[in-house]
Design a protein around this motif. Structure first.
Motif, PDB file in Angstrom:
ATOM      1  N   ALA A  57      74.679  71.141 -25.076  1.00  0.00           N
ATOM      2  CA  ALA A  57      74.909  72.168 -24.056  1.00  0.00           C
ATOM      3  C   ALA A  57      75.876  73.226 -24.563  1.00  0.00           C
ATOM      4  CB  ALA A  57      75.454  71.520 -22.783  1.00  0.00           C
ATOM      5  N   GLU A  58      76.954  72.818 -25.197  1.00  0.00           N
ATOM      6  CA  GLU A  58      77.940  73.768 -25.713  1.00  0.00           C
ATOM      7  C   GLU A  58      77.358  74.612 -26.835  1.00  0.00           C
ATOM      8  OE1 GLU A  58      81.340  71.431 -26.710  1.00  0.00           O
ATOM      9  OE2 GLU A  58      81.777  70.919 -24.612  1.00  0.00           O
ATOM     10  N   TRP A  59      76.513  74.003 -27.642  1.00  0.00           N
ATOM     11  CA  TRP A  59      75.863  74.740 -28.731  1.00  0.00           C
ATOM     12  C   TRP A  59      74.972  75.847 -28.161  1.00  0.00           C
ATOM     13  CZ3 TRP A  59      70.981  75.750 -30.663  1.00  0.00           C
ATOM     14  CH2 TRP A  59      70.884  76.073 -32.022  1.00  0.00           C
ATOM     15  N   LEU A  60      74.230  75.537 -27.101  1.00  0.00           N
ATOM     16  CA  LEU A  60      73.385  76.546 -26.465  1.00  0.00           C
ATOM     17  C   LEU A  60      74.213  77.627 -25.779  1.00  0.00           C
ATOM     18  CD1 LEU A  60      70.621  74.290 -24.845  1.00  0.00           C
ATOM     19  CD2 LEU A  60      70.367  75.762 -26.859  1.00  0.00           C
ATOM     20  N   ALA A  61      75.303  77.203 -25.115  1.00  0.00           N
ATOM     21  CA  ALA A  61      76.155  78.166 -24.421  1.00  0.00           C
ATOM     22  C   ALA A  61      76.772  79.157 -25.391  1.00  0.00           C
ATOM     23  CB  ALA A  61      77.253  77.433 -23.649  1.00  0.00           C
ATOM     24  N   ALA A  62      77.085  78.702 -26.581  1.00  0.00           N
ATOM     25  CA  ALA A  62      77.653  79.593 -27.584  1.00  0.00           C
ATOM     26  C   ALA A  62      76.657  80.647 -28.052  1.00  0.00           C
ATOM     27  CB  ALA A  62      78.146  78.780 -28.792  1.00  0.00           C
ATOM     28  N   ARG A  63      75.411  80.493 -27.660  1.00  0.00           N
ATOM     29  CA  ARG A  63      74.355  81.447 -28.000  1.00  0.00           C
ATOM     30  C   ARG A  63      73.878  82.239 -26.790  1.00  0.00           C
ATOM     31  NH1 ARG A  63      75.363  78.006 -31.414  1.00  0.00           N
ATOM     32  NH2 ARG A  63      74.848  78.256 -33.605  1.00  0.00           N
ATOM     33  N   GLY A  64      74.684  82.259 -25.748  1.00  0.00           N
ATOM     34  CA  GLY A  64      74.402  83.131 -24.618  1.00  0.00           C
ATOM     35  C   GLY A  64      73.615  82.516 -23.485  1.00  0.00           C
ATOM     36  N   LEU A  65      73.457  81.198 -23.486  1.00  0.00           N
ATOM     37  CA  LEU A  65      72.716  80.537 -22.422  1.00  0.00           C
ATOM     38  C   LEU A  65      73.672  79.777 -21.511  1.00  0.00           C
ATOM     39  CD1 LEU A  65      69.727  79.178 -24.527  1.00  0.00           C
ATOM     40  CD2 LEU A  65      69.705  81.122 -22.959  1.00  0.00           C
ATOM     41  N   ALA A  66      73.521  79.964 -20.218  1.00  0.00           N
ATOM     42  CA  ALA A  66      74.325  79.233 -19.240  1.00  0.00           C
ATOM     43  C   ALA A  66      73.642  77.891 -18.985  1.00  0.00           C
ATOM     44  CB  ALA A  66      74.445  80.022 -17.943  1.00  0.00           C
ATOM     45  N   VAL A  67      74.296  76.805 -19.360  1.00  0.00           N
ATOM     46  CA  VAL A  67      73.670  75.487 -19.337  1.00  0.00           C
ATOM     47  C   VAL A  67      74.210  74.661 -18.168  1.00  0.00           C
ATOM     48  CG1 VAL A  67      73.178  73.400 -20.659  1.00  0.00           C
ATOM     49  CG2 VAL A  67      73.452  75.587 -21.843  1.00  0.00           C
ATOM     50  N   THR A  68      73.303  73.979 -17.500  1.00  0.00           N
ATOM     51  CA  THR A  68      73.664  73.080 -16.407  1.00  0.00           C
ATOM     52  C   THR A  68      73.160  71.683 -16.726  1.00  0.00           C
ATOM     53  OG1 THR A  68      73.596  74.822 -14.724  1.00  0.00           O
ATOM     54  CG2 THR A  68      73.349  72.553 -13.952  1.00  0.00           C
ATOM     55  N   THR A  69      74.037  70.697 -16.553  1.00  0.00           N
ATOM     56  CA  THR A  69      73.631  69.299 -16.663  1.00  0.00           C
ATOM     57  C   THR A  69      73.872  68.632 -15.317  1.00  0.00           C
ATOM     58  OG1 THR A  69      75.811  68.550 -17.427  1.00  0.00           O
ATOM     59  CG2 THR A  69      74.249  69.258 -19.110  1.00  0.00           C
ATOM     60  N   PHE A  70      73.241  67.500 -15.098  1.00  0.00           N
ATOM     61  CA  PHE A  70      73.411  66.805 -13.823  1.00  0.00           C
ATOM     62  C   PHE A  70      73.074  65.331 -13.978  1.00  0.00           C
ATOM     63  CE2 PHE A  70      68.957  67.812 -14.010  1.00  0.00           C
ATOM     64  CZ  PHE A  70      68.288  66.817 -13.304  1.00  0.00           C
ATOM     65  N   ASP A  71      73.526  64.544 -13.019  1.00  0.00           N
ATOM     66  CA  ASP A  71      73.157  63.133 -12.924  1.00  0.00           C
ATOM     67  C   ASP A  71      72.266  62.954 -11.705  1.00  0.00           C
ATOM     68  OD1 ASP A  71      74.624  61.982 -15.132  1.00  0.00           O
ATOM     69  OD2 ASP A  71      76.454  62.336 -13.990  1.00  0.00           O
ATOM     70  N   TYR A  72      71.207  62.166 -11.857  1.00  0.00           N
ATOM     71  CA  TYR A  72      70.336  61.868 -10.728  1.00  0.00           C
ATOM     72  C   TYR A  72      71.101  61.087  -9.655  1.00  0.00           C
ATOM     73  CZ  TYR A  72      66.788  62.787 -14.342  1.00  0.00           C
ATOM     74  OH  TYR A  72      66.039  63.347 -15.354  1.00  0.00           O
ATOM     75  N   ARG A  73      70.621  61.176  -8.426  1.00  0.00           N
ATOM     76  CA  ARG A  73      71.283  60.461  -7.331  1.00  0.00           C
ATOM     77  C   ARG A  73      71.330  58.956  -7.620  1.00  0.00           C
ATOM     78  NH1 ARG A  73      67.252  61.591  -2.359  1.00  0.00           N
ATOM     79  NH2 ARG A  73      66.891  63.513  -3.559  1.00  0.00           N
ATOM     80  N   GLY A  74      72.424  58.335  -7.219  1.00  0.00           N
ATOM     81  CA  GLY A  74      72.577  56.900  -7.416  1.00  0.00           C
ATOM     82  C   GLY A  74      72.917  56.496  -8.835  1.00  0.00           C
ATOM     83  N   HIS A  75      73.245  57.467  -9.680  1.00  0.00           N
ATOM     84  CA  HIS A  75      73.514  57.154 -11.087  1.00  0.00           C
ATOM     85  C   HIS A  75      74.704  57.943 -11.599  1.00  0.00           C
ATOM     86  CE1 HIS A  75      72.820  57.773 -15.522  1.00  0.00           C
ATOM     87  NE2 HIS A  75      72.858  56.462 -15.422  1.00  0.00           N
ATOM     88  N   ALA A  76      75.501  57.300 -12.443  1.00  0.00           N
ATOM     89  CA  ALA A  76      76.640  57.928 -13.119  1.00  0.00           C
ATOM     90  C   ALA A  76      77.521  58.677 -12.107  1.00  0.00           C
ATOM     91  CB  ALA A  76      76.154  58.823 -14.257  1.00  0.00           C
ATOM     92  N   ALA A  77      77.835  59.955 -12.374  1.00  0.00           N
ATOM     93  CA  ALA A  77      78.768  60.686 -11.508  1.00  0.00           C
ATOM     94  C   ALA A  77      78.178  61.019 -10.145  1.00  0.00           C
ATOM     95  CB  ALA A  77      79.225  61.969 -12.206  1.00  0.00           C
ATOM     96  N   SER A  78      76.856  60.857  -9.977  1.00  0.00           N
ATOM     97  CA  SER A  78      76.235  61.123  -8.674  1.00  0.00           C
ATOM     98  C   SER A  78      76.140  59.872  -7.801  1.00  0.00           C
ATOM     99  CB  SER A  78      74.829  61.709  -8.863  1.00  0.00           C
ATOM    100  OG  SER A  78      74.890  62.995  -9.455  1.00  0.00           O
ATOM    101  N   LEU A  79      76.627  58.747  -8.291  1.00  0.00           N
ATOM    102  CA  LEU A  79      76.623  57.519  -7.500  1.00  0.00           C
ATOM    103  C   LEU A  79      77.655  57.615  -6.391  1.00  0.00           C
ATOM    104  CD1 LEU A  79      75.752  54.572  -7.010  1.00  0.00           C
ATOM    105  CD2 LEU A  79      77.496  53.887  -8.690  1.00  0.00           C
ATOM    106  N   GLN A  80      77.230  57.350  -5.173  1.00  0.00           N
ATOM    107  CA  GLN A  80      78.119  57.355  -4.019  1.00  0.00           C
ATOM    108  C   GLN A  80      78.169  55.946  -3.448  1.00  0.00           C
ATOM    109  OE1 GLN A  80      75.619  60.595  -2.230  1.00  0.00           O
ATOM    110  NE2 GLN A  80      77.586  61.560  -1.793  1.00  0.00           N
ATOM    111  N   GLY A  81      79.319  55.293  -3.577  1.00  0.00           N
ATOM    112  CA  GLY A  81      79.455  53.938  -3.077  1.00  0.00           C
ATOM    113  C   GLY A  81      78.963  52.902  -4.069  1.00  0.00           C
TER     114      GLY A  81
END
Length: 354
Positions: A57-81
């Motif tokens: 992501a950082e490599w792409l951003a350094a070339r002018g692209l705004a990069v978004t990453t995410f975690d699916y619901r119920g997994h990793a940082a998107s886990l609630q409870g």
């Protein structure tokens, strides 16, 4: 040692998924001190947290692209409870993909902009877009190490273990725990029960998700008109050549290219299912991926030589079958090393890094 073309930084956000109680953890990596040429979403594989993709992501951003990453619901940082209480399946994850893409379109629309939005899907991250209804509003999708998960089409290293996993290990663990606590066991990653059980049904059917979900899934894949470019690794321990061709056949109305990538192309002894995102691919494979994304950018986000497409649709004639692109040597003039890796996450057990 090379350095970043431009410094980049991260911001975090929470995205409420329409029609559900789910909230997704998003991380944005925009370019610094340079115009944004377009947006890129990095969609993760099953059990892999978004932090695994930070270096790319950082490599792409350094070339002018705004990069978004995410975690699916119920997994990793998107886990609630607690994990065993997480209510999610793979069709929910497809809706998560749609919510992220629509969110980015809305952000640009609020500024009166219409930047290209490109999708990079790793493994399941390139399967789920085909199940989105309406079609994912993107201008192109690069698939990395993706294909059908049907067990008989798995690459030999995975195929040899598939029946033991799907008929014994996974059902027993999931039934006993009410989820798959994979991180603790060194298996895949922590996954909600709904995701694992549905994934099992898909992998046991010759037509994978299309065979289980039926005509609605077939129609969703057929509605895709944005171009699809697939990178298939010759030494992928999970996805075989046939599984990747199967996936592309479902996107039957989309212009498509299937490109075979060998470890020798990267000057490495191995790439595998996860190796593309290793930081030591910055001088070899990442420029190849950037060249694919570049053709979908153009001065106004157009794919080179093709008319402007409405989001989720296309006036481009579909390819009757995937074109096989012979690998070509691509060398970047400036390829920065990735920043130090983030804290270890659930997907780290699958990385090729030593």
């Amino acid at each position: 040692m090379t350095t970043l073309l431009q410094p980049v930084g991260w911001t975090e956000a929470q995205l409420a998924v329409p029609g559900s109680d789910a909230r997704l953890a998003l991380r944005h990596c925009p370019p610094a001190d340079m115009p944004v040429r377009g947006r890129v979403v990095l969609a993760p594989a099953v059990g892999v947290p978004q932090t695994f993709y930070a270096a790319f992501a950082e490599w792409l951003a350094a070339r002018g692209l705004a990069v978004t990453t995410f975690d699916y619901r119920g997994h990793a940082a998107s886990l609630q409870g607690p994990l065993r209480q997480a209510k999610a399946d793979l069709l929910d994850w497809a809706q998560d993909c749609l919510a992220v893409a629509q969110h980015l379109r809305a952000l640009d629309a609020a500024e009166g902009l219409q930047r290209p939005v490109l999708w990079v899907g790793h493994s399941v991250g390139a399967q789920l877009p085909g199940l989105c209804r309406p079609a994912l509003p993107v201008d192109g999708m690069l698939t990395v190490a993706s294909g059908s998960g049907y067990w008989r089409d798995n690459a030999p290293p995975t195929k040899r273990k598939a029946l033991l996993w799907w008929w014994c290990i996974q059902p027993v663990i999931t039934a006993l725990c009410g989820c798959l606590p994979g991180k603790r066991l060194g298996l895949i990653g922590d996954l909600p029960a709904g995701v694992v059980w549905q994934w099992r049904r898909w992998c046991m059917h010759p037509s994978y998700s299309l065979g289980v979900e039926g005509e609605r899934a077939r129609q969703s894949y057929a509605a895709v008109r944005y171009p699809v470019h697939a990178l298939s690794m010759t030494d992928d321990e999970m996805m075989s050549w046939n599984s990747t061709r199967s996936l592309l056949s479902w996107y039957r109305n989309a212009p498509q290219v299937l490109e075979r990538v060998r470890p020798a192309d990267a000057g490495q002894p191995r790439i595998g299912h996860f190796g593309f995102f290793r930081r030591d691919m910055a001088d070899t494979l990442w420029p190849r991926a950037a060249a694919v994304l570049e053709q979908w950018l153009g001065p106004a986000g157009d794919m080179e030589g093709l008319p402007r497409r409405p989001h989720g649709g296309s006036a481009v004639a579909p390819a009757s079958q995937a074109a096989l692109a012979e690998p070509a040597t691509v060398v970047a003039k400036h390829c920065p090393p990735a920043a130090p890796s983030m804290a270890a996450g659930q997907g780290d057990r699958f990385t090729e890094a030593t």
